[in-house]
Design a protein around this motif. Structure first.
Motif, PDB file in Angstrom:
ATOM      1  N   GLY A 222       0.786  -1.213   0.000  1.00  0.00           N
ATOM      2  CA  GLY A 222       0.000   0.000   0.000  1.00  0.00           C
ATOM      3  C   GLY A 222       0.822   1.269   0.000  1.00  0.00           C
ATOM      4  N   CYS A 223       0.115   2.385   0.090  1.00  0.00           N
ATOM      5  CA  CYS A 223       0.725   3.716   0.077  1.00  0.00           C
ATOM      6  C   CYS A 223      -0.250   4.665   0.766  1.00  0.00           C
ATOM      7  CB  CYS A 223       0.982   4.154  -1.369  1.00  0.00           C
ATOM      8  SG  CYS A 223       1.625   5.837  -1.524  1.00  0.00           S
ATOM      9  N   PRO A 224       0.233   5.540   1.640  1.00  0.00           N
ATOM     10  CA  PRO A 224      -0.674   6.415   2.392  1.00  0.00           C
ATOM     11  C   PRO A 224      -1.121   7.658   1.630  1.00  0.00           C
ATOM     12  CG  PRO A 224       1.578   6.782   3.107  1.00  0.00           C
ATOM     13  CD  PRO A 224       1.629   5.652   2.105  1.00  0.00           C
ATOM     14  N   VAL A 235      -7.624   0.017  -4.686  1.00  0.00           N
ATOM     15  CA  VAL A 235      -7.163  -1.293  -4.252  1.00  0.00           C
ATOM     16  C   VAL A 235      -6.764  -1.296  -2.781  1.00  0.00           C
ATOM     17  CG1 VAL A 235      -5.478  -3.130  -4.669  1.00  0.00           C
ATOM     18  CG2 VAL A 235      -6.434  -1.845  -6.593  1.00  0.00           C
ATOM     19  N   MET A 236      -5.862  -0.425  -2.393  1.00  0.00           N
ATOM     20  CA  MET A 236      -5.326  -0.442  -1.036  1.00  0.00           C
ATOM     21  C   MET A 236      -5.948   0.592  -0.097  1.00  0.00           C
ATOM     22  SD  MET A 236      -3.372  -2.960  -0.630  1.00  0.00           S
ATOM     23  CE  MET A 236      -2.523  -4.198  -1.594  1.00  0.00           C
ATOM     24  N   LYS A 237      -6.850   1.406  -0.632  1.00  0.00           N
ATOM     25  CA  LYS A 237      -7.610   2.356   0.190  1.00  0.00           C
ATOM     26  C   LYS A 237      -6.708   3.260   1.033  1.00  0.00           C
ATOM     27  CE  LYS A 237     -11.361  -0.082  -0.984  1.00  0.00           C
ATOM     28  NZ  LYS A 237     -10.753  -1.194  -1.745  1.00  0.00           N
ATOM     29  N   ARG A 238      -5.557   3.622   0.467  1.00  0.00           N
ATOM     30  CA  ARG A 238      -4.598   4.506   1.141  1.00  0.00           C
ATOM     31  C   ARG A 238      -4.064   3.916   2.456  1.00  0.00           C
ATOM     32  NH1 ARG A 238      -6.394  10.488   1.824  1.00  0.00           N
ATOM     33  NH2 ARG A 238      -4.210  10.616   2.466  1.00  0.00           N
ATOM     34  N   THR A 239      -4.057   2.609   2.559  1.00  0.00           N
ATOM     35  CA  THR A 239      -3.488   1.972   3.747  1.00  0.00           C
ATOM     36  C   THR A 239      -2.019   1.626   3.488  1.00  0.00           C
ATOM     37  OG1 THR A 239      -4.117  -0.256   3.032  1.00  0.00           O
ATOM     38  CG2 THR A 239      -5.717   0.986   4.350  1.00  0.00           C
ATOM     39  N   TRP A 240      -1.283   1.400   4.553  1.00  0.00           N
ATOM     40  CA  TRP A 240       0.118   0.967   4.445  1.00  0.00           C
ATOM     41  C   TRP A 240       0.388  -0.006   5.577  1.00  0.00           C
ATOM     42  CZ3 TRP A 240       4.720   0.952   7.205  1.00  0.00           C
ATOM     43  CH2 TRP A 240       5.898   0.759   6.462  1.00  0.00           C
TER      44      TRP A 240
END
Length: 531
Positions: A222-224, A235-240
């Protein structure tokens, strides 16, 4: 992304309705990622999914091949008849062999399952294709486990709607259905990337500065950040999330012992999701490294730390030098930081290669804004030979923040999966970006600012013309490119190869594979050219 609201009564499909497999093959699952010729990053997605499936008793075979392998792959599927075949999908040309192989596998009566970023972004559209039976949405490990156990009859039969993260077709009318996403895996250490299932790990070793046996690893997901063009929002909903330090160190020690790895490429979407902890981890590992950074990080003290810890190259998603464009894409970056940050890198750690990536053709982008980016690329390239600037063309993705604006401006999504094959970072993907001119722009960019090509003084008019085109954004009537290709494909090819080798300095080796100013077509090896 809008999803249909379902009740369990809406879904009648059960595992018994699927093609029946021979009992001797019901324990085997094939997973394939079709790659292009330049990309030799390991297929981490299916490496993790394979581990999850093997943990619950299945045997997995991993394939990571180009389209040329398609016939061999289908032959192996026909011979072994696995429980299902899983395809890791990427938007663009790499989708074509997935489509072709999926059709063939489906005709064999074996379930076809798509996963990966492309399928996750548009599962309902994917399932409109006759040759796709299921889509695993987002992280695949636990959805694949539950799906495989249900398909193999190893758990009590129940509706597909009870499997979070699984999209499927309703039995009576084939309508695509998707009930709900599966929560993200919180303990990433539960699953290992199965290096041992790869055919040849040595094939993934890459050069990194003076080191010749660097290997990519994933340590986080992910990536914030909230870049409006990026799949991360969908896809990652701004999670890390990150593997534990112990897990990461153990994996790298195993790679060192098993394959003599001498440097690490942290291939994560964004390495420094937590800055200080990641710095401490890099220090603990104590190996030369590379990874993704943002220009905001490139303060003198951070660059000095990079130098002290053995950084060899970094990827920097600069995207645009226009503040207006950066703001519209919600990059959360000041344009003035670009020259400042990369200037610090060149000043305090001149040996570190900076791979700067840019995007043009954004919604509402004006010619003067594009020129700001083109001018900045020239300025950055003049700072050092170790600065490379690559340009790609905006591709609209369903569900991303900029998707509604692209539709408003006249973008019409492809009607089927074959249409998504035509999407490419080097092509005009929207009605406001000429395809022919985009391809010329990318070709000139590869020559001047990625390969950093330089030629004998006799070639000065050629390079001056390319520079003039770049500065004036004039990519029509690319007669010099057409002439070059005609010469390469003519009986004069041996002479052209001889002259090119002696008159052109061109570094075709990048961190993701080779680029080629005709070098590949000429049979030339520039991989050892000096930077």
């Amino acid at each position: 992304m809008a999803q249909p609201m379902l009740t369990l009564q809406d879904v009648q499909i059960s595992p018994d309705s699927l093609p029946q497999q021979s009992s001797d093959a019901s324990n085997t699952i094939f997973l394939i990622n079709f790659r292009n010729h330049r990309d030799m990053y390991p297929p981490f997605g299916i490496m993790y999914v394979a581990d999850a499936l093997e943990q619950v008793g299945f045997t997995c075979r991993i394939f990571h091949e180009t389209a040329e392998f398609l016939e061999d792959f289908v032959a192996q599927v026909a011979a072994e008849r696995p429980l299902f075949v899983g395809f890791s999908t990427i938007t663009g040309p790499q989708l074509q062999p997935c489509i072709d192989a999926s059709r063939r596998v489906h005709e064999l009566g074996i379930p076809v399952v798509w996963g990966g970023v492309h399928a996750t972004i548009m599962p309902m559209d994917v399932l409109k294709e006759e040759y796709v039976d299921f889509v695993i949405v987002n992280e695949g490990e636990e959805t694949a486990q539950e799906f495989a156990l249900l398909l193999a009859g190893r758990i009590p039969p129940r509706d597909w709607s009870t499997v979070p993260g699984l999209a499927y077709k309703r039995e009576d009318d084939g309508m695509p259905m998707f009930f709900r996403e599966r929560p993200f895996i919180q303990d990433l250490d539960k699953y290992n990337p199965r290096w041992d299932l790869l055919t040849d790990v040595e094939a993934y070793l890459i050069p990194s500065g003076p080191y010749t046996r660097a290997i990519p690893v994933y340590i986080s997901r992910g990536c914030p950040f909230r870049c409006g063009f990026c799949y991360n929002e969908v896809v990652m909903k701004r999670t890390w999330r990150q593997h534990s330090d112990e897990f990461i160190i153990n994996q790298i020690e195993w790679l060192k012992d098993k394959y003599g790895v001498d440097a690490i490429d942290y291939a994560d979407d964004y390495l420094f999701g937590r800055i200080k902890p990641m710095q401490r981890l890099v220090e603990k590992i104590g190996m030369p490294w590379s990874g993704q950074v943002r220009v905001q990080l490139l303060k003198p003290e951070f660059v000095q730390w990079m130098n002290d810890t053995g950084c060899q190259w970094v990827n920097i998603g600069v995207e645009s030098a226009s503040q207006e464009v950066l703001d519209r894409m919600t990059k959360d970056q000041d344009a003035e930081q670009i020259i400042w940050g990369i200037g610090n890198l060149v000043k305090y750690a001149p040996h570190i290669e900076a791979n700067c990536s840019f995007i043009v053709g954004m919604p509402e982008e004006q010619p003067h804004e594009t020129k700001e980016t083109f001018d900045a690329i020239e300025t950055l390239s003049d700072l050092s030979e170790n600065v490379r600037c690559s340009v790609c063309v905006y591709m609209p993705y369903p569900g991303t923040p900029l998707w509604p604006k692209a539709l408003e401006m006249g973008y019409v999504p492809p009607k089927n999966q074959e249409g998504w094959v035509e999407m490419d970072l080097n092509r005009g993907n929207t009605p406001w970006m000429s395809d022919d001119e985009a391809q010329v722009m990318c070709d000139i960019n590869d020559i001047l600012f990625v390969g950093r090509s330089r030629g004998h003084w006799l070639l000065r008019p050629y390079y001056n013309l390319l520079r003039w085109r770049w500065r004036n954004q004039y990519f029509r009537h690319y007669w010099e490119g057409a002439l070059k290709m005609r010469l390469i494909n003519s009986p004069l090819k041996p002479l052209i190869a001889w002259m090119t080798k002696r008159m052109v300095i061109f570094n075709q080796t990048t961190h993701k594979g080779n680029i080629s100013e005709g070098a590949e077509l000429l049979g030339l090896d520039y991989s050892q050219s000096s930077k």
